[in-house]
Design an enzyme around this catalytic site. Structure first.
Site, short mmCIF file in Angstrom:
data_model
loop_
_atom_site.label_atom_id
_atom_site.label_comp_id
_atom_site.label_asym_id
_atom_site.label_seq_id
_atom_site.Cartn_x
_atom_site.Cartn_y
_atom_site.Cartn_z
N ARG A 144 38.35 33.25 38.06
CA ARG A 144 37.72 33.50 36.76
C ARG A 144 36.69 32.42 36.46
O ARG A 144 35.61 32.69 35.92
CB ARG A 144 38.79 33.57 35.66
CG ARG A 144 39.67 34.80 35.78
CD ARG A 144 40.55 35.00 34.57
NE ARG A 144 41.66 34.07 34.49
CZ ARG A 144 42.91 34.37 34.84
NH1 ARG A 144 43.21 35.57 35.30
NH2 ARG A 144 43.86 33.48 34.72
N PHE A 194 39.99 46.85 35.31
CA PHE A 194 41.36 46.33 35.42
C PHE A 194 41.46 45.00 34.66
O PHE A 194 41.91 43.99 35.19
CB PHE A 194 41.76 46.13 36.89
CG PHE A 194 41.46 47.31 37.77
CD1 PHE A 194 42.32 48.39 37.80
CD2 PHE A 194 40.32 47.34 38.57
CE1 PHE A 194 42.05 49.50 38.62
CE2 PHE A 194 40.04 48.44 39.38
CZ PHE A 194 40.91 49.51 39.41
N ASP A 208 40.30 48.95 30.88
CA ASP A 208 41.69 49.00 31.36
C ASP A 208 42.27 50.36 30.99
O ASP A 208 41.82 51.00 30.05
CB ASP A 208 42.53 47.88 30.74
CG ASP A 208 43.77 47.57 31.59
OD1 ASP A 208 43.74 46.58 32.35
OD2 ASP A 208 44.77 48.33 31.50
N ASN A 228 40.40 55.27 33.10
CA ASN A 228 40.80 55.11 34.49
C ASN A 228 39.57 54.57 35.24
O ASN A 228 38.50 55.17 35.19
CB ASN A 228 41.22 56.48 35.03
CG ASN A 228 41.59 56.41 36.50
OD1 ASN A 228 40.91 55.77 37.31
ND2 ASN A 228 42.66 57.07 36.85
N ALA A 229 39.72 53.46 35.90
CA ALA A 229 38.58 52.80 36.53
C ALA A 229 37.86 53.71 37.52
O ALA A 229 36.63 53.75 37.56
CB ALA A 229 39.03 51.53 37.23
N ASP A 235 39.63 43.57 39.78
CA ASP A 235 40.90 42.88 40.06
C ASP A 235 42.04 43.87 39.83
O ASP A 235 42.79 43.77 38.86
CB ASP A 235 41.04 41.65 39.14
CG ASP A 235 42.35 40.92 39.38
OD1 ASP A 235 42.90 41.03 40.50
OD2 ASP A 235 42.84 40.26 38.44
N CYS A 259 45.53 41.89 45.58
CA CYS A 259 46.77 41.11 45.55
C CYS A 259 47.87 41.80 46.35
O CYS A 259 49.05 41.49 46.20
CB CYS A 259 47.20 40.85 44.11
SG CYS A 259 47.49 42.35 43.19
#
Ligand code: SAH
Length: 351
Positions: free
Chosen positions: A170, A185, A206, A233-234, A254, A294
């Site tokens: 960040r 996100f 988001d 929804n992305a 992310d 992740c």
């Protein structure tokens, strides 16, 4: 317990989990080590010392990153003067008292909360609970992070209350963001807050309306007025903006782990590729994309391969400006892949 090989050669001392697929977790390679209060005090002291200097830029970071800090199944996150811990194995639970005592000695916190509400504990035959272990811990804690402030929610938030593992990333986007920015996100807006330091306008996106309410509060907390909050929804949002030929100068991706298990890797990869490809297409010439994964099962080479494939299909020439692994407070043991999960890249659309 003391562990030996078949020929009775001592291997070390390990935590024992009778009900788990992972029966043993090595604590000390010295088979004569005595795992007592002093041992824990020393081991936790070393992990805490490893973070010295981090408090200059932030008051929240990970103090113990499990096996990465040679303390398998133990996570300790510091939020200002409070600690949030996760005890994730049956063997570790038998040392709860020693661990709390060592943390009190080493950190002198006002309170220690156990966020033991992790599914992993079921595999160890352990309960799923959130429990105060010492002192008191408030509902919300103000996190100071590279010049930005946001609220962490230790009792109810995701993970231990915030996504500390993206702190340094960040800070990076806070330095290079410009123009029209998009944080997909976004959760509580922590990337968006950093983007807003330099970008003209930031959209925090988001799928969760609740998360966006928190993001909006965090913008107010920083007296920022250049944020917009979009519940969507992305995947659909990116597709729709592409149809409208909208362009962004800075985009952050992310996402949650798309590949939570090895068997989900293939479908996870498709998700990563799609979202990255769409983001690449939305970049203005010279635009920046910061993208992360992740998913533990998605290795560093596979992540890079996925980005190469996305770039090829996007029809854009993409420059790799920086490839990043785990942040300073999430050490990764070479040869123990389970200790690493975050990969990220800063990309630039060449033309
Ligand atoms: N970037 C954040 C952490 C993101 S966590 C930080 O640094 O703090 C992942 C977020 O993605 C969650 O808030 C979740 O609500 C959101 N999410 C999951 N699937 C989504 C989707 N398809 N579209 C948009 N948001 C989604």
């Amino acid at each position: 317990m003391r562990v030996t090989d078949q020929r009775s050669k001592p291997l070390g001392v390990a935590l024992w989990s009778p009900h788990s697929e992972i029966s043993l977790r090595l604590l000390d390679a010295n088979a004569d080590a005595v795992i007592d209060a002093e041992w824990w005090n020393h081991a936790i002291g070393r992990a805490v010392a490893r973070r010295s200097g981090l408090e200059q830029d932030a008051n929240a970071f990970r103090l113990v990153h499990g096996e990465g800090d040679l303390l398998p199944s133990l996570v300790v996150d510091r939020y200002d003067e409070w600690l949030v811990v996760q005890l994730m194995s049956a063997g570790l639970e038998t040392f709860r008292v020693e661990i709390v005592e060592a943390l009190r000695t080493q950190v002198k916190p006002t309170g220690i909360l156990a966020r033991n509400d992790v599914p992993l504990r079921a595999k160890e035959g352990l309960g799923n609970e959130v429990e105060l272990l010492f002192g008191s811990v408030p509902d919300e804690i103000e996190v100071r992070e590279h010049g930005v402030r946001y609220l962490a929610a230790p009792w109810r938030g995701q993970k231990t209350g915030a996504f500390l593992d993206q702190r340094e990333n960040r800070a990076l986007v806070g330095k290079i963001a410009h123009g029209q920015a998009l944080d997909c996100f976004s959760y509580h807006g922590s990337f968006a807050l950093h983007l807003a330091q330099r970008a003209d306008h930031v959209i925090a996106l988001d799928a969760s309306a609740h998360a966006l309410t928190r993001a909006e509060e965090n913008f107010r907390r920083n007296n920022l007025t250049n944020g917009e909050f979009v519940e969507a929804n992305a995947f659909e949002y990116l597709k729709a903006r592409e149809r409208e030929r909208v362009r962004f100068d800075t985009i952050v991706l992310d996402p949650p782990a798309f590949a939570k298990t090895r068997s989900a890797l293939e479908s996870g990869l498709r998700g990563y590729k799609e979202v990255n490809l769409r983001a690449m297409r939305l970049l203005a010439p010279g635009g920046l994309l910061f993208t992360a994964s992740c998913s533990f099962h998605l290795s560093k080479p596979l992540f890079l391969e996925m980005l190469e494939a996305a770039a090829a299909d996007s029809g854009r020439r993409m420059m790799l400006r920086e490839f990043r692994g785990q942040p300073l407070d999430h050490p990764e043991l070479l040869g123990v892949p389970e200790t690493g999960y975050i990969k990220s890249a800063l990309l630039e659309a060449v033309d």
